[in-house]
Design a protein around this motif. Sequence first.
Motif, PDB file in Angstrom:
ATOM      1  N   VAL A  33     -26.655  20.549 -80.806  1.00 15.64           N
ATOM      2  CA  VAL A  33     -26.110  21.899 -80.897  1.00 15.64           C
ATOM      3  C   VAL A  33     -25.203  22.198 -79.710  1.00 15.64           C
ATOM      4  O   VAL A  33     -24.089  22.722 -79.864  1.00 15.64           O
ATOM      5  CB  VAL A  33     -27.249  22.938 -80.970  1.00 15.64           C
ATOM      6  N   LEU A  34     -25.678  21.859 -78.513  1.00 20.75           N
ATOM      7  CA  LEU A  34     -24.880  22.111 -77.314  1.00 20.75           C
ATOM      8  C   LEU A  34     -23.572  21.311 -77.333  1.00 20.75           C
ATOM      9  O   LEU A  34     -22.511  21.815 -76.945  1.00 20.75           O
ATOM     10  CB  LEU A  34     -25.694  21.753 -76.067  1.00 20.75           C
ATOM     11  N   GLN A  35     -23.651  20.062 -77.771  1.00 16.09           N
ATOM     12  CA  GLN A  35     -22.450  19.245 -77.854  1.00 16.09           C
ATOM     13  C   GLN A  35     -21.435  19.856 -78.805  1.00 16.09           C
ATOM     14  O   GLN A  35     -20.222  19.864 -78.540  1.00 16.09           O
ATOM     15  CB  GLN A  35     -22.818  17.832 -78.315  1.00 16.09           C
ATOM     16  N   ARG A  36     -21.922  20.420 -79.911  1.00 12.85           N
ATOM     17  CA  ARG A  36     -21.025  21.055 -80.880  1.00 12.85           C
ATOM     18  C   ARG A  36     -20.349  22.281 -80.278  1.00 12.85           C
ATOM     19  O   ARG A  36     -19.134  22.487 -80.449  1.00 12.85           O
ATOM     20  CB  ARG A  36     -21.837  21.454 -82.118  1.00 12.85           C
ATOM     21  N   PHE A  37     -21.106  23.084 -79.557  1.00 16.35           N
ATOM     22  CA  PHE A  37     -20.528  24.261 -78.902  1.00 16.35           C
ATOM     23  C   PHE A  37     -19.436  23.838 -77.917  1.00 16.35           C
ATOM     24  O   PHE A  37     -18.354  24.444 -77.856  1.00 16.35           O
ATOM     25  CB  PHE A  37     -21.604  25.050 -78.167  1.00 16.35           C
ATOM     26  N   LEU A  38     -19.706  22.808 -77.111  1.00 19.54           N
ATOM     27  CA  LEU A  38     -18.752  22.371 -76.100  1.00 19.54           C
ATOM     28  C   LEU A  38     -17.509  21.741 -76.737  1.00 19.54           C
ATOM     29  O   LEU A  38     -16.384  21.966 -76.268  1.00 19.54           O
ATOM     30  CB  LEU A  38     -19.413  21.369 -75.151  1.00 19.54           C
ATOM     31  N   ASP A  39     -17.706  20.957 -77.793  1.00 21.39           N
ATOM     32  CA  ASP A  39     -16.570  20.307 -78.461  1.00 21.39           C
ATOM     33  C   ASP A  39     -15.622  21.329 -79.071  1.00 21.39           C
ATOM     34  O   ASP A  39     -14.416  21.092 -79.173  1.00 21.39           O
ATOM     35  CB  ASP A  39     -17.067  19.362 -79.560  1.00 21.39           C
ATOM     36  N   GLU A  44     -19.358  30.224 -74.053  1.00 25.34           N
ATOM     37  CA  GLU A  44     -20.285  31.354 -73.920  1.00 25.34           C
ATOM     38  C   GLU A  44     -21.502  31.153 -74.803  1.00 25.34           C
ATOM     39  O   GLU A  44     -22.641  31.438 -74.404  1.00 25.34           O
ATOM     40  CB  GLU A  44     -19.587  32.660 -74.276  1.00 25.34           C
ATOM     41  N   GLU A  45     -21.276  30.652 -76.023  1.00 28.46           N
ATOM     42  CA  GLU A  45     -22.396  30.366 -76.919  1.00 28.46           C
ATOM     43  C   GLU A  45     -23.296  29.276 -76.326  1.00 28.46           C
ATOM     44  O   GLU A  45     -24.525  29.328 -76.442  1.00 28.46           O
ATOM     45  CB  GLU A  45     -21.887  29.931 -78.288  1.00 28.46           C
ATOM     46  N   ALA A  46     -22.692  28.286 -75.678  1.00 26.98           N
ATOM     47  CA  ALA A  46     -23.478  27.214 -75.052  1.00 26.98           C
ATOM     48  C   ALA A  46     -24.332  27.757 -73.920  1.00 26.98           C
ATOM     49  O   ALA A  46     -25.509  27.386 -73.774  1.00 26.98           O
ATOM     50  CB  ALA A  46     -22.540  26.119 -74.535  1.00 26.98           C
ATOM     51  N   ARG A  47     -23.743  28.647 -73.090  1.00 22.32           N
ATOM     52  CA  ARG A  47     -24.516  29.239 -71.996  1.00 22.32           C
ATOM     53  C   ARG A  47     -25.671  30.065 -72.535  1.00 22.32           C
ATOM     54  O   ARG A  47     -26.793  30.032 -72.004  1.00 22.32           O
ATOM     55  CB  ARG A  47     -23.597  30.101 -71.116  1.00 22.32           C
ATOM     56  N   HIS A  48     -25.419  30.819 -73.597  1.00 21.88           N
ATOM     57  CA  HIS A  48     -26.470  31.638 -74.195  1.00 21.88           C
ATOM     58  C   HIS A  48     -27.582  30.763 -74.769  1.00 21.88           C
ATOM     59  O   HIS A  48     -28.772  31.068 -74.618  1.00 21.88           O
ATOM     60  CB  HIS A  48     -25.878  32.525 -75.294  1.00 21.88           C
ATOM     61  N   TYR A  49     -27.204  29.664 -75.415  1.00 23.62           N
ATOM     62  CA  TYR A  49     -28.192  28.747 -75.993  1.00 23.62           C
ATOM     63  C   TYR A  49     -29.049  28.126 -74.898  1.00 23.62           C
ATOM     64  O   TYR A  49     -30.277  28.019 -75.028  1.00 23.62           O
ATOM     65  CB  TYR A  49     -27.463  27.660 -76.791  1.00 23.62           C
ATOM     66  N   LEU A  50     -28.420  27.711 -73.792  1.00 24.06           N
ATOM     67  CA  LEU A  50     -29.172  27.158 -72.673  1.00 24.06           C
ATOM     68  C   LEU A  50     -30.136  28.173 -72.079  1.00 24.06           C
ATOM     69  O   LEU A  50     -31.257  27.840 -71.702  1.00 24.06           O
ATOM     70  CB  LEU A  50     -28.203  26.669 -71.585  1.00 24.06           C
ATOM     71  N   SER A  51     -29.699  29.416 -72.000  1.00 20.96           N
ATOM     72  CA  SER A  51     -30.555  30.478 -71.464  1.00 20.96           C
ATOM     73  C   SER A  51     -31.793  30.657 -72.327  1.00 20.96           C
ATOM     74  O   SER A  51     -32.900  30.847 -71.820  1.00 20.96           O
ATOM     75  CB  SER A  51     -29.778  31.789 -71.374  1.00 20.96           C
ATOM     76  N   GLU A  52     -31.619  30.582 -73.654  1.00 13.52           N
ATOM     77  CA  GLU A  52     -32.757  30.699 -74.559  1.00 13.52           C
ATOM     78  C   GLU A  52     -33.718  29.526 -74.388  1.00 13.52           C
ATOM     79  O   GLU A  52     -34.942  29.706 -74.435  1.00 13.52           O
ATOM     80  CB  GLU A  52     -32.265  30.763 -76.008  1.00 13.52           C
ATOM     81  N   LEU A  53     -33.185  28.322 -74.181  1.00 16.78           N
ATOM     82  CA  LEU A  53     -34.038  27.153 -73.991  1.00 16.78           C
ATOM     83  C   LEU A  53     -34.826  27.251 -72.700  1.00 16.78           C
ATOM     84  O   LEU A  53     -35.968  26.781 -72.616  1.00 16.78           O
ATOM     85  CB  LEU A  53     -33.190  25.876 -73.972  1.00 16.78           C
ATOM     86  N   GLN A  54     -34.255  27.850 -71.673  1.00 18.46           N
ATOM     87  CA  GLN A  54     -34.910  27.946 -70.375  1.00 18.46           C
ATOM     88  C   GLN A  54     -35.938  29.060 -70.310  1.00 18.46           C
ATOM     89  O   GLN A  54     -36.800  29.048 -69.438  1.00 18.46           O
ATOM     90  CB  GLN A  54     -33.862  28.183 -69.281  1.00 18.46           C
ATOM     91  N   GLN A  55     -35.874  30.012 -71.222  1.00 18.40           N
ATOM     92  CA  GLN A  55     -36.724  31.191 -71.124  1.00 18.40           C
ATOM     93  C   GLN A  55     -38.217  30.879 -71.109  1.00 18.40           C
ATOM     94  O   GLN A  55     -38.953  31.443 -70.289  1.00 18.40           O
ATOM     95  CB  GLN A  55     -36.416  32.170 -72.255  1.00 18.40           C
TER      96      GLN A  55
END
Length: 214
Positions: A33-39, A44-55
């Motif tokens: 998912v993160l790779q798709r956001f970055l590609d 911003e979506e990638a940062r938000h996704y990472l934040s959810e994973l870290q919560q």
Amino acid sequence: EQAELLERDYTELNRMYGVNARLFHDFHNHIGVLQRFLDTGKYEEARHYLSELQQPVRNLTEQSWTGDEGADYLIGSKKAAAEAAGIRMEVQVEYPRHANLHGADLCAILGNLLDNALEAAEKVPDPAQRRVSLTIRRIYRMLVVKVENTFAQEPMERDGRLVAAKSGQGLHGWGIRSVQAAAEKYDGTVQTSFEGNVFRAVVTLSLPDLRKET
């Protein structure tokens, strides 16, 4: 007793293998998912996704109860497990800064008591009655750790120790023995009792080297 410990270790090993397998599978999906956001330039979506994973990890590490990183993480993880199982868990801790207590011993005591409490509380049929509480208090040169939980089956006493009502096996068996082994290092005691539908385990540790706090 050795057979019981081996069986428990084998069961735990299988459980951890399953957990790790799921984590690896989830990790693979998250990376995709993160790779798709970055590609696609969706930073911003990638940062938000990472934040959810870290919560979940952030929730376990933000609260400080004892000042011991391992013990605090353990308490946080047990609170998260209680919430997931629909168990109300209360934590009240007054932990001295210079307790001179080894982190491994503290975690052995807390981990076993809380594991047993959560296991028993989860079996209570009425979710509203599923409760666990952890209390840690300093009384003069003593440290008192008390864990209470509701339970479904009333235990009995046999040969001076509590046993489960139907199985006849030691209530909270090997876990309590592990707690006793850790407590003995500090001239401690472990007492168990129950009243109504509440089981109580109290560990009292002597802290002779406790320095005066400033």
